[in-house]
Motif scaffolding. Structure first.
Motif, mmCIF file in Angstrom:
data_model
loop_
_atom_site.group_PDB
_atom_site.id
_atom_site.type_symbol
_atom_site.label_atom_id
_atom_site.label_comp_id
_atom_site.label_asym_id
_atom_site.label_seq_id
_atom_site.Cartn_x
_atom_site.Cartn_y
_atom_site.Cartn_z
ATOM 1 N N ARG A 7 0.807 -1.218 0.000
ATOM 2 C CA ARG A 7 0.000 0.000 0.000
ATOM 3 C C ARG A 7 0.844 1.273 0.000
ATOM 4 O O ARG A 7 0.511 2.227 -0.725
ATOM 5 N N PRO A 8 1.951 1.352 0.791
ATOM 6 C CA PRO A 8 2.770 2.567 0.737
ATOM 7 C C PRO A 8 3.301 2.878 -0.668
ATOM 8 O O PRO A 8 3.453 4.052 -1.031
ATOM 9 N N LEU A 9 3.564 1.833 -1.451
ATOM 10 C CA LEU A 9 4.029 2.052 -2.816
ATOM 11 C C LEU A 9 2.938 2.700 -3.663
ATOM 12 O O LEU A 9 3.202 3.644 -4.426
ATOM 13 N N ALA B 230 2.540 6.283 -2.604
ATOM 14 C CA ALA B 230 3.643 7.090 -3.124
ATOM 15 C C ALA B 230 3.428 7.411 -4.600
ATOM 16 O O ALA B 230 3.688 8.552 -5.046
ATOM 17 N N LEU B 231 2.957 6.440 -5.365
ATOM 18 C CA LEU B 231 2.706 6.675 -6.793
ATOM 19 C C LEU B 231 1.595 7.709 -6.989
ATOM 20 O O LEU B 231 1.690 8.577 -7.866
ATOM 21 N N VAL B 232 0.542 7.623 -6.167
ATOM 22 C CA VAL B 232 -0.558 8.585 -6.261
ATOM 23 C C VAL B 232 -0.086 9.988 -5.900
ATOM 24 O O VAL B 232 -0.449 10.977 -6.554
ATOM 25 N N ALA B 233 0.753 10.086 -4.865
ATOM 26 C CA ALA B 233 1.203 11.392 -4.374
ATOM 27 C C ALA B 233 2.393 11.953 -5.146
ATOM 28 O O ALA B 233 2.778 13.095 -4.921
ATOM 29 N N LEU B 234 2.970 11.170 -6.037
ATOM 30 C CA LEU B 234 4.186 11.592 -6.738
ATOM 31 C C LEU B 234 4.063 12.947 -7.434
ATOM 32 O O LEU B 234 5.001 13.758 -7.377
#
Length: 228
Positions: A43-45, A48-52
């Motif tokens: 989930r953290p990955l 991170a992709l969404v928030a990039l």
């Protein structure tokens, strides 16, 4: 006075922002719900992709999207085979890149609302015989409606103000990819400061109005919480 090209840029900007927001308001709630409730190790990955796009320079994101949209790569080649047109330097390319670039501005307010939602409501929905989908749309969704409205407003506003990504993906084609931010840049480059002032004022007035609306919704939400 604003020129015909300026009005065209304004229309194109609001068309882009409206379509982007519409798409984001459909795909973001399930994603935000999953991010708020999932406990999977990766989930953290995904977060991170969404928030990039929040931390990545827009030109960097635009550059890699431009490469992906090229007919030499899979996405661009697939798009060309289906539509017969290029994804780069087109309105469709702008729309896809805008959805990616504005995604965290819609997902994160919804995710926060889901995280802070009282789990007792879900338990009550379960006792009433609602399945997970019914519980989401009949119990959860109405309760986070203020956050949903705010998320949509933020996504719309962020799309209106895009510059780096749209310049990399769409270039500067009047009537096709020239949005307000690009038209404003053109006016400044050609020393047309009167037109630049008018466009800037339009963006400033729009941004201020939208912020007043967002803070008004937040204030009403806080008052409901206090009186609850």
């Amino acid at each position: 006075m604003l020129s015909e090209l300026d009005y065209s840029a304004i229309f194109l900007t609001f068309k882009l922002a409206s379509l982007t927001t519409f798409i984001l308001l459909i795909i973001s709630p399930p994603l935000a719900w999953w991010l708020a409730r999932s406990r999977v190790v990766f989930r953290p990955l995904i977060e991170a992709l969404v928030a990039l796009p929040l931390v990545l320079p827009p030109t960097v994101l635009g550059f890699y999207l431009l490469l992906s949209f090229s007919p030499d790569n899979f996405i661009g080649r697939l798009w060309f085979s289906v539509t017969g047109g290029s994804l780069a330097f087109s309105f469709s390319g702008l729309l896809i890149s805008s959805v990616i670039y504005s995604l965290p501005f819609v997902v994160q307010p919804l995710q926060s609302a889901f995280v802070n939602l009282d789990k007792n409501y879900l338990e009550v929905a379960s006792t009433l015989g609602f399945n997970s989908i019914e519980a989401f749309y009949r119990v959860v969704f109405p309760m986070i409606m203020p956050s949903y409205i705010i998320a949509g407003a933020l996504g719309f506003a962020h799309t209106v103000g895009e510059f780096g990504v749209v310049l990399m993906i769409g270039g500067n084609i009047p009537g096709e990819t020239q949005v307000v931010s690009i038209a404003l840049f053109d006016h400044v480059e050609t020393l047309q400061y009167q037109q630049a002032h008018l466009l800037s004022f339009c963006l400033l007035a729009f941004s201020m109005t939208l912020l007043v609306f967002i803070y008004g919704v937040l204030q009403k939400r806080q008052q409901r919480v206090i009186h609850a």
